[in-house]
Design an enzyme around this catalytic site. Sequence first.
Site, mmCIF file in Angstrom:
data_model
loop_
_atom_site.group_PDB
_atom_site.id
_atom_site.type_symbol
_atom_site.label_atom_id
_atom_site.label_comp_id
_atom_site.label_asym_id
_atom_site.label_seq_id
_atom_site.Cartn_x
_atom_site.Cartn_y
_atom_site.Cartn_z
ATOM 1 N N HIS A 35 0.845 -1.200 0.000
ATOM 2 C CA HIS A 35 0.000 0.000 0.000
ATOM 3 C C HIS A 35 0.878 1.246 0.000
ATOM 4 C CE1 HIS A 35 -3.245 -2.759 1.266
ATOM 5 N NE2 HIS A 35 -4.063 -1.826 0.798
ATOM 6 N N LYS A 60 -0.394 4.898 4.462
ATOM 7 C CA LYS A 60 -1.352 4.017 5.150
ATOM 8 C C LYS A 60 -0.888 3.784 6.584
ATOM 9 C CE LYS A 60 -3.782 -0.416 4.740
ATOM 10 N NZ LYS A 60 -5.095 0.114 5.095
HETATM 11 N N1 LIG Z 1 -12.638 -0.178 2.801
HETATM 12 C C1 LIG Z 1 -11.981 0.211 1.696
HETATM 13 O O1 LIG Z 1 -12.279 -0.205 0.568
HETATM 14 C C2 LIG Z 1 -10.856 1.190 1.846
HETATM 15 C C3 LIG Z 1 -10.219 1.742 0.728
HETATM 16 C C4 LIG Z 1 -9.236 2.704 0.932
HETATM 17 C C5 LIG Z 1 -8.904 3.093 2.225
HETATM 18 N N2 LIG Z 1 -9.518 2.510 3.282
HETATM 19 C C6 LIG Z 1 -9.285 2.934 4.664
HETATM 20 O O2 LIG Z 1 -10.061 4.104 4.856
HETATM 21 C C7 LIG Z 1 -9.402 4.971 5.773
HETATM 22 C C8 LIG Z 1 -9.194 6.333 5.109
HETATM 23 O O3 LIG Z 1 -8.325 6.177 4.023
HETATM 24 P P1 LIG Z 1 -7.834 7.457 3.191
HETATM 25 O O4 LIG Z 1 -6.872 6.923 2.217
HETATM 26 O O5 LIG Z 1 -8.999 8.258 2.741
HETATM 27 O O6 LIG Z 1 -7.055 8.240 4.354
HETATM 28 P P2 LIG Z 1 -6.590 9.780 4.393
HETATM 29 O O7 LIG Z 1 -6.266 10.253 3.034
HETATM 30 O O8 LIG Z 1 -5.573 9.862 5.494
HETATM 31 O O9 LIG Z 1 -7.899 10.553 4.843
HETATM 32 C C9 LIG Z 1 -8.416 10.439 6.144
HETATM 33 C C10 LIG Z 1 -9.431 11.544 6.296
HETATM 34 O O10 LIG Z 1 -10.071 11.371 7.553
HETATM 35 C C11 LIG Z 1 -10.236 12.672 8.098
HETATM 36 N N3 LIG Z 1 -10.419 12.575 9.535
HETATM 37 C C12 LIG Z 1 -9.516 12.276 10.497
HETATM 38 N N4 LIG Z 1 -10.091 12.313 11.710
HETATM 39 C C13 LIG Z 1 -11.395 12.644 11.496
HETATM 40 C C14 LIG Z 1 -12.514 12.848 12.343
HETATM 41 N N5 LIG Z 1 -12.421 12.705 13.679
HETATM 42 N N6 LIG Z 1 -13.699 13.172 11.787
HETATM 43 C C15 LIG Z 1 -13.822 13.318 10.452
HETATM 44 N N7 LIG Z 1 -12.797 13.151 9.586
HETATM 45 C C16 LIG Z 1 -11.606 12.820 10.119
HETATM 46 C C17 LIG Z 1 -8.987 13.414 7.695
HETATM 47 O O11 LIG Z 1 -9.223 14.817 7.805
HETATM 48 P P3 LIG Z 1 -7.981 15.857 7.742
HETATM 49 O O12 LIG Z 1 -7.550 15.861 6.331
HETATM 50 O O13 LIG Z 1 -8.596 17.123 8.211
HETATM 51 O O14 LIG Z 1 -6.951 15.323 8.698
HETATM 52 C C18 LIG Z 1 -8.842 12.958 6.247
HETATM 53 O O15 LIG Z 1 -9.619 13.749 5.391
HETATM 54 C C19 LIG Z 1 -8.126 4.240 6.176
HETATM 55 O O16 LIG Z 1 -8.367 3.518 7.368
HETATM 56 C C20 LIG Z 1 -7.866 3.281 5.024
HETATM 57 O O17 LIG Z 1 -7.142 2.125 5.418
HETATM 58 C C21 LIG Z 1 -10.476 1.565 3.118
#
Ligand SMILES: NC(=O)c1ccc[n+]([C@@H]2O[C@H](COP(=O)([O-])OP(=O)(O)OC[C@H]3O[C@@H](n4cnc5c(N)ncnc54)[C@H](OP(=O)(O)O)[C@@H]3O)[C@@H](O)[C@H]2O)c1
Length: 222
Positions: free
Chosen positions: A128, A132
């Site tokens: 990844h 991550k």
């Molecule tokens: N299930 C699936 O198919 C799948 C696919 C991809 C990723 N994921 C998972 O999904 C999660 C997010 O991935 P990502 O790539 O989008 O991560 P990312 O780019 O780090 O984005 C995380 C987001 O969450 C926000 N956030 C953090 N704390 C928060 C809170 N208390 N309330 C609301 N928003 C908050 C952050 O806001 P700020 O920017 O303001 O910090 C950021 O916008 C990870 O755990 C990843 O492993 C799952």
Amino acid sequence: MGKAVAALALQRGHGIHTVLDSSDNAGGRALTRERMVGCDVAIEFTRPDAVVSNLERLIDLGIPTVTGTTGWSDALPRIAALVKERRGGLLHAANFSVGVHLFLRAARELARSFSGRPEFNASIREEHHAAKLDTPSGTALLLQQRLGDSDGLRSFPITSVRAGSVPGTHTLTYEGPHETVSLSHVARDRQSFAEGALTAAEWLPGRTGVFTFEDLLFGEIV
Ligand SMILES: NC(=O)c1ccc[n+]([C@@H]2O[C@H](COP(=O)([O-])OP(=O)(O)OC[C@H]3O[C@@H](n4cnc5c(N)ncnc54)[C@H](OP(=O)(O)O)[C@@H]3O)[C@@H](O)[C@H]2O)c1
């Protein structure tokens, strides 16, 4: 993921009630009845340290919630009990791509075929992007669990690689003395995750209980 889901939701004709990030929702503080009134379903993609308080508040507010955040499986029994107590709806998935769930089924079949052949060693490798936070990936852990169910006499060690901008690659390999068999799923971008999460958000309202993406795709695990 939030941006990918929001863009797709608009394309599919949905309205977006509220978008929250860490600056306005630390500790889940923006998830109040006043702010969320009129919201049909929540889609939660945040971070392992934020997801549990978000889920607690959303379930408390009675909002059906889809979460794709990974790295919080220890808290799942407590969250599931809360969903049951409040007669709420939660769908969680470590991976929302349809291809990954078909890959998991194919991997289980491969594990059954290789059972009883100790001359082969099995291993899982997941790659990844460098940002991550959780290791191993939730999908690799799910794959490991499913393989263990199919062949309980073999171990399936996981190697994790964090590099560049890889959206997500999972490979199951069987190494024999003179041959290699491998099965891979490669996500080329985040679109399949966004499509799956949005499909789940369209499916969940009106249902009570704790569901996975496999419940939506297949009805039951077979
Ligand atoms: N299930 C699936 O198919 C799948 C696919 C991809 C990723 N994921 C998972 O999904 C999660 C997010 O991935 P990502 O790539 O989008 O991560 P990312 O780019 O780090 O984005 C995380 C987001 O969450 C926000 N956030 C953090 N704390 C928060 C809170 N208390 N309330 C609301 N928003 C908050 C952050 O806001 P700020 O920017 O303001 O910090 C950021 O916008 C990870 O755990 C990843 O492993 C799952």
